[in-house]
Design an enzyme around this catalytic site. Structure first.
Site, PDB file in Angstrom:
ATOM      1  N   ASP A 148      -0.130   5.626 -32.546  1.00 51.69           N
ATOM      2  CA  ASP A 148      -0.957   4.586 -31.921  1.00 51.69           C
ATOM      3  C   ASP A 148      -0.242   3.240 -32.044  1.00 51.69           C
ATOM      4  O   ASP A 148       0.087   2.810 -33.157  1.00 51.69           O
ATOM      5  CB  ASP A 148      -2.323   4.527 -32.596  1.00 51.69           C
ATOM      6  CG  ASP A 148      -2.971   5.902 -32.686  1.00 51.69           C
ATOM      7  OD1 ASP A 148      -3.771   6.240 -31.804  1.00 51.69           O
ATOM      8  OD2 ASP A 148      -2.650   6.639 -33.646  1.00 51.69           O
ATOM      9  N   ASP A 181     -26.710   1.025 -34.503  1.00 51.94           N
ATOM     10  CA  ASP A 181     -26.190  -0.312 -34.233  1.00 51.94           C
ATOM     11  C   ASP A 181     -26.634  -0.781 -32.845  1.00 51.94           C
ATOM     12  O   ASP A 181     -27.770  -0.540 -32.448  1.00 51.94           O
ATOM     13  CB  ASP A 181     -24.656  -0.267 -34.338  1.00 51.94           C
ATOM     14  CG  ASP A 181     -24.053  -1.578 -34.805  1.00 51.94           C
ATOM     15  OD1 ASP A 181     -24.065  -2.542 -34.021  1.00 51.94           O
ATOM     16  OD2 ASP A 181     -23.563  -1.642 -35.944  1.00 51.94           O
ATOM     17  N   ASP A 200     -31.507   5.787 -27.787  1.00 49.82           N
ATOM     18  CA  ASP A 200     -31.701   4.356 -27.577  1.00 49.82           C
ATOM     19  C   ASP A 200     -33.183   4.063 -27.727  1.00 49.82           C
ATOM     20  O   ASP A 200     -33.993   4.517 -26.917  1.00 49.82           O
ATOM     21  CB  ASP A 200     -31.202   3.988 -26.170  1.00 49.82           C
ATOM     22  CG  ASP A 200     -31.339   2.504 -25.849  1.00 49.82           C
ATOM     23  OD1 ASP A 200     -31.938   1.759 -26.647  1.00 49.82           O
ATOM     24  OD2 ASP A 200     -30.845   2.096 -24.780  1.00 49.82           O
ATOM     25  N   THR A 206     -33.744   8.006 -21.684  1.00 49.12           N
ATOM     26  CA  THR A 206     -32.432   7.950 -21.023  1.00 49.12           C
ATOM     27  C   THR A 206     -31.353   8.002 -22.093  1.00 49.12           C
ATOM     28  O   THR A 206     -30.827   6.965 -22.513  1.00 49.12           O
ATOM     29  CB  THR A 206     -32.287   6.655 -20.193  1.00 49.12           C
ATOM     30  OG1 THR A 206     -33.455   6.473 -19.401  1.00 49.12           O
ATOM     31  CG2 THR A 206     -31.053   6.700 -19.308  1.00 49.12           C
ATOM     32  N   HIS A 217     -20.838  -4.922 -30.956  1.00 50.65           N
ATOM     33  CA  HIS A 217     -20.662  -4.683 -32.384  1.00 50.65           C
ATOM     34  C   HIS A 217     -20.595  -3.200 -32.725  1.00 50.65           C
ATOM     35  O   HIS A 217     -19.767  -2.760 -33.541  1.00 50.65           O
ATOM     36  CB  HIS A 217     -21.809  -5.362 -33.131  1.00 50.65           C
ATOM     37  CG  HIS A 217     -21.738  -5.268 -34.611  1.00 50.65           C
ATOM     38  ND1 HIS A 217     -22.389  -4.288 -35.322  1.00 50.65           N
ATOM     39  CD2 HIS A 217     -21.102  -6.034 -35.534  1.00 50.65           C
ATOM     40  CE1 HIS A 217     -22.166  -4.457 -36.618  1.00 50.65           C
ATOM     41  NE2 HIS A 217     -21.386  -5.509 -36.774  1.00 50.65           N
ATOM     42  N   ASN A 231      -2.732   9.337 -30.239  1.00 47.72           N
ATOM     43  CA  ASN A 231      -2.857   9.564 -28.792  1.00 47.72           C
ATOM     44  C   ASN A 231      -2.061   8.541 -27.980  1.00 47.72           C
ATOM     45  O   ASN A 231      -2.279   8.383 -26.787  1.00 47.72           O
ATOM     46  CB  ASN A 231      -4.330   9.522 -28.371  1.00 47.72           C
ATOM     47  CG  ASN A 231      -5.001   8.187 -28.703  1.00 47.72           C
ATOM     48  OD1 ASN A 231      -4.413   7.338 -29.383  1.00 47.72           O
ATOM     49  ND2 ASN A 231      -6.216   8.003 -28.232  1.00 47.72           N
ATOM     50  N   ALA A 319     -29.313  -1.449 -47.528  1.00 52.02           N
ATOM     51  CA  ALA A 319     -28.278  -1.212 -48.538  1.00 52.02           C
ATOM     52  C   ALA A 319     -28.860  -1.060 -49.935  1.00 52.02           C
ATOM     53  O   ALA A 319     -28.359  -0.268 -50.744  1.00 52.02           O
ATOM     54  CB  ALA A 319     -27.251  -2.344 -48.509  1.00 52.02           C
TER      55      ALA A 319
END
Length: 435
Positions: A148, A181, A200, A206, A217, A231, A319
């Site tokens: 890469d 996220d 979602d 959907t 993000h 790759n 967390a």
């Protein structure tokens, strides 16, 4: 693709999370809680609310009903409407018809005997620090593997001993990492061949909409965890061969709610993910988040979340929830990042300053397209998720708590000898975790 142009951004940003952060085959689950995607779940309207992290949304409550309760009748009895159910957990989001004349204590009294608990729903939102110019961290590596072209600028792999680790495992293609996220750009060449059906919360009927990321993000986090390696393009993730499951819980502005995050955790925890990465966090505890995390852990999912970017000892949730692997951030010199939160719940550290990864191919909230660098415990967290995916791939018989122990015990000790509140067990060592 002009990689030099992509990397040579005039200024890159340091990203701080105050909270938050297509495959076609279906992943079936026989696990305890599930979703009926035929049921419409309206988007919570937070447009009229100042999007301040942790702010209460007037009139919205998350309620856990007892198993034998008639939830619909109970909701009606307090002059509220049901917005949605959170899987089959007994948790509901309700909205009062008159938001100005009710208190949580009066609701608790009215619903006594019918509920286990009730709490106010709150805002979760991304926030950014001021843009600062960042110097590139070019390291000397054997460029024959991986091939890469941006790999030499990914110092996180150098300090974390990734190349040696990849000789032992690059991840199994049936191992799924959930990125809870803002969504993931499912068209990105580093990610498009490794996605599985996602979810979602804003468009539950959907599934493909989770693979659109208007904020950017989530795509960056997905690349850190699992960008395809060797790759001949771009970058490589910590677990280059595993699958990615996008679970979108934040909107195009990087804002969501405690309910949306809890819903995403429940969905990911019951739809095939073995590792759950959350680069997000809020300032207050939440029973909804507690129960969602507990369900995922019960289903042997290793749950990983960012410590937060306020640079202090205040806990961030999820967390700080029991059982979550909390992640702090280090820099290219193995020093604690100044923004990284710390505390007794800190599990592990990982590189989180100036981390190069994938951006969506279109304009978003990120400082560029295709590839770029940002900073935060947000970036450390998917790195740990990638290592967890490698360990689970190489040692599939290990339970989630054993995977965590293996990563912690193999970490390179930093700071005070042994565990400390700034670095946790130390900074991840990929090869060490796989031996």
């Amino acid at each position: 693709m002009n990689f030099k142009k992509v990397i040579s951004l005039a200024t890159l940003t340091t990203l701080s999370l105050s909270v938050v952060s297509c495959g076609t085959a279906r992943i079936d689950s026989n696990l305890e809680a599930g979703f009926d995607n035929s049921i419409s779940r309206p988007v919570v309207d937070i447009a009229s609310v100042a999007k301040k992290n942790g702010q209460i949304i007037p009139g919205e409550y998350i309620v856990k009903f007892k198993a034998n309760s008639d939830s619909d009748t109970a909701i009606s009895s307090v002059n509220a409407t049901k917005v949605k159910e959170i899987g089959n957990t007994g948790m509901h989001l309700i909205k009062m018809k008159d938001t100005g004349k009710v208190s949580i204590s009066s609701l608790q009294s009215s619903l006594k005997g019918k509920i286990d608990w009730i709490e106010q729903n709150r805002i979760m939102t991304l926030s950014y620090l001021d843009a600062k110019p960042l110097q590139e961290n070019i390291v000397s590596l054997d460029d024959s593997f991986p091939n890469d072209p941006m790999f030499a600028k990914q110092y996180a792999h150098k300090v974390s001993n990734s190349v040696e680790g990849w000789k032992l495992s690059q991840g199994n293609s049936d191992l799924v990492v959930a990125i809870v996220d803002t969504g993931v750009d499912g068209t990105h060449p580093e990610l498009k061949d490794k996605i599985v059906p996602g979810f979602d919360v804003y468009n539950p009927n959907t599934p493909d909409s989770a693979y659109k990321d208007p904020q950017g993000h989530g795509t960056h986090c997905a690349g850190i965890a699992a960008a395809t390696g060797n790759n001949k393009i771009g970058v490589v993730g910590f677990a280059p061969n595993v699958k990615i499951q996008a679970v979108r819980v934040l909107d195009a502005n990087g804002s969501g709610t405690y309910e949306s995050v809890a819903e995403g955790i429940v969905w990911a925890g019951t739809h095939g993910a073995k590792v759950l990465s959350m680069s997000l966090g809020g300032p207050s505890s939440s029973k909804a988040l507690d129960e969602a995390v507990a369900l995922a852990i019960k289903n042997d999912v290793i749950v990983i979340a960012a410590m937060g970017n306020s640079g202090n000892e205040k806990p961030s949730y999820p967390a700080a929830i029991k059982g979550v692997m909390a992640v702090a951030a280090t820099d290219s010199s193995d020093k604690r990042a100044s923004f990284s939160q710390y505390g007794a719940h800190n599990s592990i550290s990982a590189p989180g300053v100036n981390i190069l990864s994938t951006f969506p191919l279109y304009d978003t909230g990120m400082p560029g397209k295709e590839y770029g660098s940002i900073s935060g415990t947000s970036m450390s967290t998917p790195g740990v998720a990638g290592v967890a995916a490698l360990v689970r791939s190489k040692f599939p018989a290990l339970k989630a708590e054993e995977v965590r122990a293996k990563i912690e015990k193999s970490a390179d000790d930093l700071g005070d000898k042994g565990w400390d509140k700034y670095y946790g067990a130390g900074r991840i060592n990929v090869a060490g975790a796989l031996k």
